[in-house]
Design a protein around this motif. Sequence first.
Motif, PDB file in Angstrom:
ATOM      1  N   HIS A   5      -8.908 -34.773  -1.644  1.00 48.63           N
ATOM      2  CA  HIS A   5      -8.213 -33.521  -1.918  1.00 48.63           C
ATOM      3  C   HIS A   5      -6.823 -33.512  -1.301  1.00 48.63           C
ATOM      4  CE1 HIS A   5     -10.063 -32.844   2.002  1.00 48.63           C
ATOM      5  NE2 HIS A   5      -9.126 -31.937   2.226  1.00 48.63           N
ATOM      6  N   ARG A   6      -5.970 -32.702  -1.916  1.00 47.57           N
ATOM      7  CA  ARG A   6      -4.599 -32.530  -1.456  1.00 47.57           C
ATOM      8  C   ARG A   6      -4.092 -31.180  -1.951  1.00 47.57           C
ATOM      9  NH1 ARG A   6      -4.695 -35.760  -5.864  1.00 47.57           N
ATOM     10  NH2 ARG A   6      -3.256 -35.299  -7.570  1.00 47.57           N
ATOM     11  N   ILE A   7      -3.022 -30.711  -1.355  1.00 43.62           N
ATOM     12  CA  ILE A   7      -2.393 -29.463  -1.771  1.00 43.62           C
ATOM     13  C   ILE A   7      -1.139 -29.822  -2.567  1.00 43.62           C
ATOM     14  CG2 ILE A   7      -1.364 -27.279  -1.036  1.00 43.62           C
ATOM     15  CD1 ILE A   7      -4.300 -27.567  -0.230  1.00 43.62           C
ATOM     16  N   GLU A   8      -0.968 -29.218  -3.724  1.00 45.39           N
ATOM     17  CA  GLU A   8       0.216 -29.438  -4.544  1.00 45.39           C
ATOM     18  C   GLU A   8       0.812 -28.105  -4.944  1.00 45.39           C
ATOM     19  OE1 GLU A   8      -0.002 -31.986  -7.916  1.00 45.39           O
ATOM     20  OE2 GLU A   8      -0.887 -33.631  -6.788  1.00 45.39           O
ATOM     21  N   GLY A   9       2.072 -28.165  -5.349  1.00 48.54           N
ATOM     22  CA  GLY A   9       2.735 -26.973  -5.871  1.00 48.54           C
ATOM     23  C   GLY A   9       2.664 -25.812  -4.899  1.00 48.54           C
ATOM     24  N   ASN A  10       2.395 -24.640  -5.435  1.00 47.93           N
ATOM     25  CA  ASN A  10       2.343 -23.408  -4.660  1.00 47.93           C
ATOM     26  C   ASN A  10       0.894 -23.129  -4.245  1.00 47.93           C
ATOM     27  OD1 ASN A  10       3.093 -21.083  -3.409  1.00 47.93           O
ATOM     28  ND2 ASN A  10       3.404 -19.904  -5.286  1.00 47.93           N
ATOM     29  N   GLN A  40     -10.551 -21.528   1.718  1.00 46.21           N
ATOM     30  CA  GLN A  40      -9.238 -20.953   2.015  1.00 46.21           C
ATOM     31  C   GLN A  40      -8.384 -20.711   0.772  1.00 46.21           C
ATOM     32  OE1 GLN A  40      -8.401 -19.986   5.110  1.00 46.21           O
ATOM     33  NE2 GLN A  40     -10.432 -20.626   5.736  1.00 46.21           N
ATOM     34  N   LEU A  41      -8.441 -21.617  -0.177  1.00 45.21           N
ATOM     35  CA  LEU A  41      -7.571 -21.533  -1.352  1.00 45.21           C
ATOM     36  C   LEU A  41      -8.366 -21.102  -2.577  1.00 45.21           C
ATOM     37  CD1 LEU A  41      -5.555 -24.800  -0.730  1.00 45.21           C
ATOM     38  CD2 LEU A  41      -4.802 -22.466  -0.313  1.00 45.21           C
ATOM     39  N   ALA A 109       0.749 -27.032 -12.938  1.00 40.24           N
ATOM     40  CA  ALA A 109       1.834 -26.211 -13.494  1.00 40.24           C
ATOM     41  C   ALA A 109       1.296 -24.961 -14.192  1.00 40.24           C
ATOM     42  CB  ALA A 109       2.663 -27.036 -14.470  1.00 40.24           C
ATOM     43  N   SER A 110       0.059 -25.014 -14.674  1.00 40.80           N
ATOM     44  CA  SER A 110      -0.511 -23.861 -15.379  1.00 40.80           C
ATOM     45  C   SER A 110      -0.713 -22.658 -14.451  1.00 40.80           C
ATOM     46  CB  SER A 110      -1.835 -24.225 -16.042  1.00 40.80           C
ATOM     47  OG  SER A 110      -2.865 -24.408 -15.077  1.00 40.80           O
ATOM     48  N   TYR A 111      -0.677 -22.879 -13.140  1.00 41.34           N
ATOM     49  CA  TYR A 111      -0.806 -21.790 -12.188  1.00 41.34           C
ATOM     50  C   TYR A 111       0.518 -21.067 -11.937  1.00 41.34           C
ATOM     51  CZ  TYR A 111      -5.611 -22.856 -10.836  1.00 41.34           C
ATOM     52  OH  TYR A 111      -6.971 -23.028 -10.822  1.00 41.34           O
ATOM     53  N   ALA A 112       1.611 -21.640 -12.420  1.00 37.42           N
ATOM     54  CA  ALA A 112       2.937 -21.030 -12.168  1.00 37.42           C
ATOM     55  C   ALA A 112       3.108 -19.727 -12.933  1.00 37.42           C
ATOM     56  CB  ALA A 112       4.027 -22.013 -12.557  1.00 37.42           C
TER      57      ALA A 112
END
Length: 112
Positions: A5-10, A40-41, A109-112
Motif C-alpha cells: 500500500h501507498r498514499i497517492e494524490g490527495n 484512517q482513509l 484521478a477519479s477522486y478529484a
Amino acid sequence: MKLLHRIEGNDVLVIELREDNLDAGNVGAFKEEIQHLVTQLTRVVLDMQGVKFIDSSGLGALISCLRQLKARQGDIRLCQMSPSVAALFELMRMNRVFGIHASCNDAVASYA
C-alpha cells in the motif's frame, strides 16, 4: 496475503493485491488486512493486477469493504483487472456497484 500500500494524490490509499486468487482460502486474511489499512482513509483504490480468479467469497469481501467505506462517506475503486476477472464482474453486474478503471492513475484521478 500479499498487500502493498501507498498514499497517492490527495489522500488516496492505493492497495496492491498481489495474489493469484481471492477466494475462500484467503478471504479472511484479506478482510483482516484491508480493515486495518482503511481505518484512517476513506478513498481507496484496489489494484488487482495479478488476480486471475475471484469466487463468491472474494466478491463478498469486496462488497464488505465497500459497505464499510460507504458508511464513512468513502468509496473503493478497482483497477487493472485481468480480462477473466473483468468478465466475471460484468456477468455478476458488479461493474455497476464498483468504479472500475483501466489504470491506477485513472482510478486515483477519479477522486478529484
